[in-house]
Design a protein around this motif. Structure first.
Motif, PDB file in Angstrom:
ATOM      1  N   HIS A  14       0.825  -1.210   0.000  1.00 38.89           N
ATOM      2  CA  HIS A  14       0.000   0.000   0.000  1.00 38.89           C
ATOM      3  C   HIS A  14       0.863   1.266   0.000  1.00 38.89           C
ATOM      4  CE1 HIS A  14      -4.100  -1.434   0.080  1.00 38.89           C
ATOM      5  NE2 HIS A  14      -3.785  -2.351   0.971  1.00 38.89           N
ATOM      6  N   LYS A  15       1.995   1.227   0.698  1.00 32.38           N
ATOM      7  CA  LYS A  15       2.905   2.382   0.677  1.00 32.38           C
ATOM      8  C   LYS A  15       3.500   2.568  -0.718  1.00 32.38           C
ATOM      9  CE  LYS A  15       4.287   2.680   5.533  1.00 32.38           C
ATOM     10  NZ  LYS A  15       5.407   2.548   6.508  1.00 32.38           N
ATOM     11  N   ARG A  16       3.822   1.452  -1.362  1.00 31.18           N
ATOM     12  CA  ARG A  16       4.337   1.528  -2.734  1.00 31.18           C
ATOM     13  C   ARG A  16       3.291   2.130  -3.664  1.00 31.18           C
ATOM     14  NH1 ARG A  16       6.458  -3.685  -6.320  1.00 31.18           N
ATOM     15  NH2 ARG A  16       7.173  -2.496  -8.129  1.00 31.18           N
ATOM     16  N   ALA A  17       2.031   1.714  -3.500  1.00 34.96           N
ATOM     17  CA  ALA A  17       0.955   2.269  -4.322  1.00 34.96           C
ATOM     18  C   ALA A  17       0.832   3.778  -4.123  1.00 34.96           C
ATOM     19  CB  ALA A  17      -0.365   1.580  -3.981  1.00 34.96           C
ATOM     20  N   LEU A  18       0.918   4.215  -2.868  1.00 34.64           N
ATOM     21  CA  LEU A  18       0.801   5.641  -2.571  1.00 34.64           C
ATOM     22  C   LEU A  18       1.939   6.414  -3.225  1.00 34.64           C
ATOM     23  CD1 LEU A  18      -0.488   8.026  -1.105  1.00 34.64           C
ATOM     24  CD2 LEU A  18       0.770   7.350   0.959  1.00 34.64           C
ATOM     25  N   TRP A  19       3.160   5.904  -3.092  1.00 38.09           N
ATOM     26  CA  TRP A  19       4.328   6.582  -3.682  1.00 38.09           C
ATOM     27  C   TRP A  19       4.171   6.678  -5.196  1.00 38.09           C
ATOM     28  CZ3 TRP A  19       8.012   5.083  -7.253  1.00 38.09           C
ATOM     29  CH2 TRP A  19       9.118   5.921  -7.393  1.00 38.09           C
ATOM     30  N   CYS A  20       3.802   5.564  -5.835  1.00 39.76           N
ATOM     31  CA  CYS A  20       3.673   5.548  -7.299  1.00 39.76           C
ATOM     32  C   CYS A  20       2.628   6.543  -7.775  1.00 39.76           C
ATOM     33  CB  CYS A  20       3.296   4.150  -7.788  1.00 39.76           C
ATOM     34  SG  CYS A  20       4.583   2.901  -7.640  1.00 39.76           S
ATOM     35  N   ILE A  21       1.484   6.559  -7.124  1.00 44.11           N
ATOM     36  CA  ILE A  21       0.394   7.387  -7.612  1.00 44.11           C
ATOM     37  C   ILE A  21       0.682   8.864  -7.383  1.00 44.11           C
ATOM     38  CG2 ILE A  21      -1.170   7.560  -5.612  1.00 44.11           C
ATOM     39  CD1 ILE A  21      -2.166   6.526  -9.166  1.00 44.11           C
ATOM     40  N   VAL A  22       1.373   9.201  -6.292  1.00 45.48           N
ATOM     41  CA  VAL A  22       1.755  10.598  -6.053  1.00 45.48           C
ATOM     42  C   VAL A  22       2.766  11.059  -7.099  1.00 45.48           C
ATOM     43  CG1 VAL A  22       2.998  12.112  -4.465  1.00 45.48           C
ATOM     44  CG2 VAL A  22       1.205  10.610  -3.601  1.00 45.48           C
ATOM     45  N   MET A  23       3.627  10.137  -7.554  1.00 45.13           N
ATOM     46  CA  MET A  23       4.642  10.485  -8.543  1.00 45.13           C
ATOM     47  C   MET A  23       4.065  10.745  -9.933  1.00 45.13           C
ATOM     48  SD  MET A  23       7.654  10.677  -7.173  1.00 45.13           S
ATOM     49  CE  MET A  23       6.805  11.473  -5.802  1.00 45.13           C
ATOM     50  N   CYS A  24       2.895  10.124 -10.240  1.00 43.93           N
ATOM     51  CA  CYS A  24       2.436  10.198 -11.632  1.00 43.93           C
ATOM     52  C   CYS A  24       1.158  11.008 -11.846  1.00 43.93           C
ATOM     53  CB  CYS A  24       2.291   8.800 -12.231  1.00 43.93           C
ATOM     54  SG  CYS A  24       1.091   7.735 -11.434  1.00 43.93           S
ATOM     55  N   ILE A  25       0.499  11.467 -10.777  1.00 51.24           N
ATOM     56  CA  ILE A  25      -0.667  12.340 -10.970  1.00 51.24           C
ATOM     57  C   ILE A  25      -0.620  13.475  -9.956  1.00 51.24           C
ATOM     58  CG2 ILE A  25      -2.129  10.502 -11.896  1.00 51.24           C
ATOM     59  CD1 ILE A  25      -3.466  10.289  -9.225  1.00 51.24           C
ATOM     60  N   GLU A  26      -1.586  14.382 -10.036  1.00 49.99           N
ATOM     61  CA  GLU A  26      -1.589  15.530  -9.127  1.00 49.99           C
ATOM     62  C   GLU A  26      -1.785  15.083  -7.675  1.00 49.99           C
ATOM     63  OE1 GLU A  26      -6.078  15.996 -10.568  1.00 49.99           O
ATOM     64  OE2 GLU A  26      -4.219  15.274 -11.497  1.00 49.99           O
ATOM     65  N   ALA A  27      -1.370  15.943  -6.766  1.00 52.43           N
ATOM     66  CA  ALA A  27      -1.339  15.586  -5.349  1.00 52.43           C
ATOM     67  C   ALA A  27      -2.724  15.318  -4.775  1.00 52.43           C
ATOM     68  CB  ALA A  27      -0.646  16.691  -4.548  1.00 52.43           C
ATOM     69  N   GLU A  28      -3.749  16.034  -5.252  1.00 52.90           N
ATOM     70  CA  GLU A  28      -5.106  15.828  -4.731  1.00 52.90           C
ATOM     71  C   GLU A  28      -5.968  15.187  -5.814  1.00 52.90           C
ATOM     72  OE1 GLU A  28      -8.345  18.767  -2.854  1.00 52.90           O
ATOM     73  OE2 GLU A  28      -6.629  18.286  -1.588  1.00 52.90           O
ATOM     74  N   HIS A  29      -6.168  13.902  -5.683  1.00 53.80           N
ATOM     75  CA  HIS A  29      -6.840  13.105  -6.708  1.00 53.80           C
ATOM     76  C   HIS A  29      -7.505  11.932  -5.991  1.00 53.80           C
ATOM     77  CE1 HIS A  29      -7.199  10.181 -10.021  1.00 53.80           C
ATOM     78  NE2 HIS A  29      -7.171  11.216 -10.832  1.00 53.80           N
TER      79      HIS A  29
END
Length: 433
Positions: free
Chosen positions: A154-169
């Motif tokens: 779950h931490k990996r998912a959070l890191w990946c998604i923050v890296m590739c889209i806007e911060a509030e999504h």
């Protein structure tokens, strides 16, 4: 295909899993004509048919979700396209989703891992597909009781998604909620509440207060507050979530019944038993109205009412309600499901309180065997049952047996990174013995 953390949404996941559970509620009913006791089964293990004719009639529809057929197609596609191909990754993801909905977690893990490897090679770590697959693997590991592995994913998912889209999504909020849920299960309550609050703020800004994701995160925050011994604050959040759900969905629906089940459990844990009983009875009424054919949630409410009666000292009444719950589970679930094992084990606890140690041990052994089969030997629920059996053995003077059971329970809790609740009690009892 894009596979972000929010695809499918939590509502879609709940709907798909509920649809599959509904199929299991009548596990030997023909998937085409509805005839009872249909013996032959599709090789995918998800549906029964009377005969080849019935199977043929439904094949076009069932083919879309038949894991046996999809596995054969995947193997042929590997031969044509090779391993490092996005189409293969997508097919693996879809198969993993189907296996997870069917609680076939080992097979789901295998397909998710293959898809994760493919997308890591093809797209790199900073991709929505890697994020979505990491989140899905986290859910599988959580179901298997592998909390450290789940938190890592779950931490990996959070890191990946923050890296590739806007911060509030929405995907960022979903990933925060996933990390927070694992921190809660591991007893890391301060970190959990911080992540839940961050997700809550995002959901409200994106959707407003009257939204199912807001309801979900409020219910989760209530669980943290309960763990922090802030029961009254937790109950207030649960009531707020229930009010939102009533406004958006009306009163007679499964989601409202689920919230009533959780709210009743909160009152029960606070010792406010009459309020708990009122919520359970209201929820039971809703479930019986919308599911007159019997439903697994009916069993959950019956079991919960039995638990309240047990807390009130009405142990014989509690046993009667546990028996009713057991009968519902037998009708709506496969015999070796975790819920069946759970109600048998809680029957054992009640028999122990009544001083019927031999009968209690028989129930514990029956329930433990089912839990081991359904959940695996190293699941925290198995550890809890081992601990309760050990207490029972201690009461009957079998100190050696008690120590052995507590030691196995302690080993499971430590492997799973669980140190609070029953795990802490096990440590204390072992020291005392």
């Amino acid at each position: 295909k894009g596979r972000g953390v929010g695809r499918p949404t939590s509502a879609e996941r709940v709907r798909m899993e509920a649809e599959f559970r509904a199929e299991l509620e009548k596990p030997k009913v023909c998937g085409t004509c509805g005839a009872l006791d249909a013996p032959p089964k599709c090789p995918c293990k998800a549906v029964f048919y009377c005969n080849a004719k019935c199977e043929g009639v439904s094949w076009r529809e069932h083919q879309q979700v038949c894991t046996f057929d999809l596995e054969r197609k995947l193997e042929r596609a590997r031969g044509r396209l090779g391993g490092e191909n996005g189409a293969i990754g997508s097919a693996c993801f879809d198969l993993g989703e189907l296996y997870r909905q069917q609680s076939r977690f080992g097979e789901a893990e295998e397909r998710y891992l293959e898809a994760l490897w493919i997308y890591g090679v093809v797209e790199g770590e900073r991709s929505e597909n890697v994020a979505g697959l990491s989140a899905s693997l986290g859910i599988v590991y959580e179901e298997q009781g592998r909390l450290d592995d789940a938190l890592c994913m779950h931490k990996r998912a959070l890191w990946c998604i923050v890296m590739c889209i806007e911060a509030e999504h929405p995907d960022v909020a979903n990933a925060l909620n996933g990390v927070a849920g694992l921190l809660l299960r591991k007893g890391q309550l301060e970190e959990a509440i911080a992540k839940f609050e961050e997700a809550h703020v995002m959901y409200v800004r994106m959707y407003g207060e009257d939204n199912e994701e807001v309801v979900m995160v409020l219910a989760n925050m209530a669980l943290v507050l309960k763990g922090q011994q802030k029961g009254a604050e937790g109950l207030a959040l649960q009531q707020k979530a229930l009010d939102i759900q009533r406004r958006t969905l009306g009163s007679d629906c499964d989601d409202v019944a689920t919230l009533l089940l959780n709210l009743g459990a909160g009152y029960s844990q606070q010792g406010v038993l009459e309020e708990a009983l009122a919520r359970f009875e209201e929820g039971l009424g809703i479930v019986c109205r919308i599911h007159p054919e019997r439903n697994v949630m009916e069993g959950q409410f019956l079991e919960s009412i039995g638990t309240v009666y047990g807390a009130q000292g009405r142990l014989e009444d509690a046993l009667a309600w546990f028996q009713k719950a057991h009968q519902i589970y037998r009708k709506t679930l496969v015999c070796e499901s975790a819920d069946v094992g759970s109600v048998i084990c809680i029957t054992g606890e009640t028999l122990t309180e009544l001083g019927k140690v031999e009968e209690a041990m028989e129930k514990y052994e029956e329930g433990l065997a089912i839990e081991r089969w359904a959940l695996g030997d190293e699941h925290p629920k198995v550890a809890r049952t081992l601990a309760n059996m050990a207490m029972c053995k201690g009461r009957s003077g079998d100190t050696e047996g008690a120590v052995a059971g507590l030691s196995e329970a302690q080993s499971i809790f430590r492997k799973r990174g669980v140190s609070h609740g029953t795990a802490a009690q096990v440590d204390a009892f072992l020291e005392r013995l």
